[in-house]
Design an enzyme around this catalytic site. Structure first.
Site, PDB file in Angstrom:
ATOM      1  N   LYS A 123      11.464  21.674-107.862  1.00 48.91           N
ATOM      2  CA  LYS A 123      12.420  22.126-106.842  1.00 48.91           C
ATOM      3  C   LYS A 123      11.920  21.702-105.468  1.00 48.91           C
ATOM      4  O   LYS A 123      10.839  22.084-105.050  1.00 48.91           O
ATOM      5  CB  LYS A 123      12.593  23.652-106.861  1.00 48.91           C
ATOM      6  CG  LYS A 123      13.784  24.068-106.005  1.00 48.91           C
ATOM      7  CD  LYS A 123      13.814  25.534-105.645  1.00 48.91           C
ATOM      8  CE  LYS A 123      12.988  25.866-104.424  1.00 48.91           C
ATOM      9  NZ  LYS A 123      13.435  25.196-103.167  1.00 48.91           N
TER      10      LYS A 123
ATOM     11  N   GLY B 233       3.157  26.156-100.818  1.00 44.38           N
ATOM     12  CA  GLY B 233       3.948  26.812 -99.780  1.00 44.38           C
ATOM     13  C   GLY B 233       3.152  27.929 -99.156  1.00 44.38           C
ATOM     14  O   GLY B 233       1.916  27.933 -99.187  1.00 44.38           O
TER      15      GLY B 233
ATOM     16  N   GLY C  98       3.602  32.626-102.358  1.00 43.78           N
ATOM     17  CA  GLY C  98       2.643  32.492-103.460  1.00 43.78           C
ATOM     18  C   GLY C  98       2.449  33.801-104.213  1.00 43.78           C
ATOM     19  O   GLY C  98       2.374  33.841-105.442  1.00 43.78           O
TER      20      GLY C  98
ATOM     21  N   GLU D  51      -1.047  26.330-104.085  1.00 49.28           N
ATOM     22  CA  GLU D  51      -1.638  25.697-102.893  1.00 49.28           C
ATOM     23  C   GLU D  51      -0.975  26.355-101.699  1.00 49.28           C
ATOM     24  O   GLU D  51       0.220  26.153-101.460  1.00 49.28           O
ATOM     25  CB  GLU D  51      -1.334  24.192-102.871  1.00 49.28           C
ATOM     26  CG  GLU D  51      -2.034  23.399-103.931  1.00 49.28           C
ATOM     27  CD  GLU D  51      -3.519  23.299-103.726  1.00 49.28           C
ATOM     28  OE1 GLU D  51      -4.024  23.708-102.653  1.00 49.28           O
ATOM     29  OE2 GLU D  51      -4.192  22.824-104.659  1.00 49.28           O
TER      30      GLU D  51
ATOM     31  N   CYS E  69      -0.753  22.241 -93.796  1.00 49.14           N
ATOM     32  CA  CYS E  69      -1.444  23.414 -94.347  1.00 49.14           C
ATOM     33  C   CYS E  69      -2.915  23.438 -93.960  1.00 49.14           C
ATOM     34  O   CYS E  69      -3.507  24.490 -93.805  1.00 49.14           O
ATOM     35  CB  CYS E  69      -1.306  23.433 -95.854  1.00 49.14           C
ATOM     36  SG  CYS E  69      -1.859  21.916 -96.614  1.00 49.14           S
TER      37      CYS E  69
ATOM     38  N   GLU F 224      -1.235  31.665 -89.449  1.00 53.57           N
ATOM     39  CA  GLU F 224      -0.870  30.253 -89.547  1.00 53.57           C
ATOM     40  C   GLU F 224       0.415  30.034 -88.764  1.00 53.57           C
ATOM     41  O   GLU F 224       1.451  30.618 -89.080  1.00 53.57           O
ATOM     42  CB  GLU F 224      -0.655  29.898 -91.022  1.00 53.57           C
ATOM     43  CG  GLU F 224      -0.320  28.452 -91.222  1.00 53.57           C
ATOM     44  CD  GLU F 224      -0.125  28.100 -92.686  1.00 53.57           C
ATOM     45  OE1 GLU F 224       0.516  28.883 -93.397  1.00 53.57           O
ATOM     46  OE2 GLU F 224      -0.609  27.042 -93.104  1.00 53.57           O
TER      47      GLU F 224
END
Ligand code: NAD
Length: 498
Positions: free
Chosen positions: A190, A243, A248, A266, A300, A397
């Site tokens: 996806k 993501g 997650g 990840e 990331c 982040e």
């Protein structure tokens, strides 16, 4: 003549092409069963590019059924050499289409065309690497006694659901499908709702490469609908996700609450990037700059927590500011642009929210701090100084072109500051002293430590997170362990039962 599931487009670089817009299931582009679509926006102009089909739960079922059928049919019969050949063929076709893929990626994501070319090159390199692995996945013979013959087989896990983000759309696609396919799995991948276009163009290449129908299925849809349907699916054997850490967690819960499918994650990061007094100053400035601002900070592993030792702090801040101001902000299709658009208005607003939070908390804006005064989702590259470890801009982040810079004195102090985070994806150390570099590399809790460089991701090197930055490793040989399961076979050569 365009079929109903393609649309004629011209990229901002001037390239005319047919954009597939359907779901790619069983080597065909099909509309979603519910007839819904998602508008795809060019973030550099905020204009609509086209619409793509929106996969709902029943479409996910169709894609998973196709992947299951292929797994139990032609893909089961494909030899490792054949798997390798399919991947090599795909690599060749992608090389031939590099300019088209890059133009589409740049239009869809807002990244400069030159960066997009680099990303497609990385995707190709990654797939070529895993094409080479497909016929080298081997078990072992393990001797326990003369009366036993024991061996291990590394079997594919099965149908893999893969969910990717928007920051490096086709590169993330390659990181996911490369090892999965090399190991003999089938996939339903996806794409992110904001950046579905390049993977659909690559789907045409999958057909041309001759992959049997159902081996690679690509669906476009929203995370909480199609993504969640995939991670909750009872007939998906593994889910691989890249993501945010928040999503997650949901994936892990969905897997636990359904069929306990295998999970690799990840996730995000807030990586420290540390410059010692003895660093090569000009090089360090450039690497820090690259660490914070490449891909408009939507990275990331962005090294956005910058720590500079006190002896060079003032001169470093000055030089970094000068370097940042040389970035060329402009239309992504312009060859001279080095800083393009953020991926969406929502993302831009999120970044601006963090900038406001930094200002309110009393941090000083050294450079940037505003939306660029032009149409589209452009953000000034921004550096904050005068920060403290409790500020949101230091802890969270931001996923935008915003770095925070702080001063430090000693190794002990900087080790503690570096590890004062829930994340652990990456880190950078800039020093000419090998002892300092190795000591820091040993003490930093992160999946990757870059010394005198940054963003040195390579398909041969394992990549992934400590702490809440993830579970499992992508890339390198390690990724193959995420896509195979070991079966132990122990044969009794003649010992009678007692
Ligand atoms: P996101 O978590 O919002 O979305 C990522 C993907 O997950 C998208 O395809 C989205 O549709 C899907 N998704 C969203 N909700 C879902 C749900 N409930 N169930 C299943 N799928 C769902 O992240 P994003 O905003 O697209 O990407 C940015 C994040 O990705 C950042 O946190 C970044 O650090 C991280 N990232 C990590 C790596 C890495 O390798 N560690 C690489 C790139 C990006």
């Amino acid at each position: 003549m365009a079929t109903p599931s393609t649309v004629s487009l011209i990229t901002p670089t001037g390239l005319s092409y047919q954009q597939p817009t359907g779901l790619f299931i069983n080597n065909q582009f099909v509309g979603g069963l519910n007839g819904r679509t998602i508008d795809v926006i060019n973030p550099a102009t905020e204009e609509k590019i086209c619409s793509v089909s929106e996969a709902r739960e029943n479409d996910v079922d169709r894609a998973v059924a196709a992947a299951r059928k292929a797994l139990n049919g032609p893909w089961k019969l494909a030899t490792p050499t054949e798997r390798s050949q399919y991947l090599y063929k795909l690599v060749t076709l992608m090389e031939e289409s590099l300019e088209k893929l890059a133009a589409v990626e740049s239009m869809d994501n807002g990244k400069p065309i030159n960066s997009a070319r680099g990303d497609i090159g990385e995707a190709i390199g990654c797939l070529r690497y895993y094409a080479g692995w497909a016929d080298k996945i081997e078990g072992r013979v393990i001797d326990t006694s003369p009366q036993h013959f024991n061996y291990t087989r590394r079997e594919p896990i099965g149908v893999c659901g893969q969910i990717i983000p928007w920051n490096f759309p086709l590169m993330m696609w390659a990181w996911k499908i490369g090892p999965a396919i090399a190991c003999g799995n089938t996939v339903v991948i996806k794409t992110a709702e904001m950046t579905p276009l390049s993977a659909l163009v690559a789907a045409e290449l999958i057909m041309q490469a001759g992959f049997p129908p159902g081996v690679i299925n690509i669906i476009t849809g929203y995370g909480d609908i199609a993504g969640s349907a995939l991670s909750r699916h009872m007939d998906v054997d593994k889910v691989a996700f890249t993501g945010s850490t928040a999503v997650g967690r949901k994936i892990l819960k969905d897997a636990a609450n359904s069929n306990l499918k295998k999970v690799t994650l990840e996730l995000g990061g807030k990586s420290p990037n540390i410059v010692f007094n003895d660093a090569n100053l000009d090089q360090a400035v450039r690497w820090i700059h690259n660490g914070v601002f490449s891909n408009m900070g939507q990275n990331c592993c962005a090294g956005s927590r910058i720590y500079v030792q006190s002896g060079i702090y003032d001169v470093f801040v000055q030089k970094l500011k000068e370097h940042v101001q040389q970035l060329v902000i402009g239309p992504p299709e312009d060859e001279k642009t080095t800083h393009g658009a953020q991926v969406s208005k929502t993302q831009l607003e999120r970044i601006l929210g963090y900038v406001e939070s930094g200002k309110k908390a009393g941090a000083r804006v050294e450079t940037g701090g505003k939306r660029v005064d032009r149409p589209g989702c452009f953000m000034e590259p921004t550096i904050f100084s005068g920060v403290s470890s409790d500020m949101e801009i230091v802890r969270e982040e931001i996923f935008g072109p915003v770095g925070v810079i702080a001063k430090f004195e000693t190794v002990d102090e900087i080790v503690e500051a570096s590890n004062d985070t829930t994340y652990g994806l990456a880190s950078g150390i800039h020093t000419e002293n090998l002892k300092t570099a190795i000591e820091m590399a040993n003490k930093i809790k992160a999946g990757t430590v870059w010394v005198n460089q940054y963003n040195g991701v390579h398909w041969q090197l394992p990549f992934g997170g400590f702490k809440q930055s993830g579970i499992g490793r992508e890339l390198g040989e390690e990724a193959l362990f995420n896509y195979t399961q070991t079966k132990t076979v122990s044969v009794n050569l003649g010992i009678p039962v007692v």
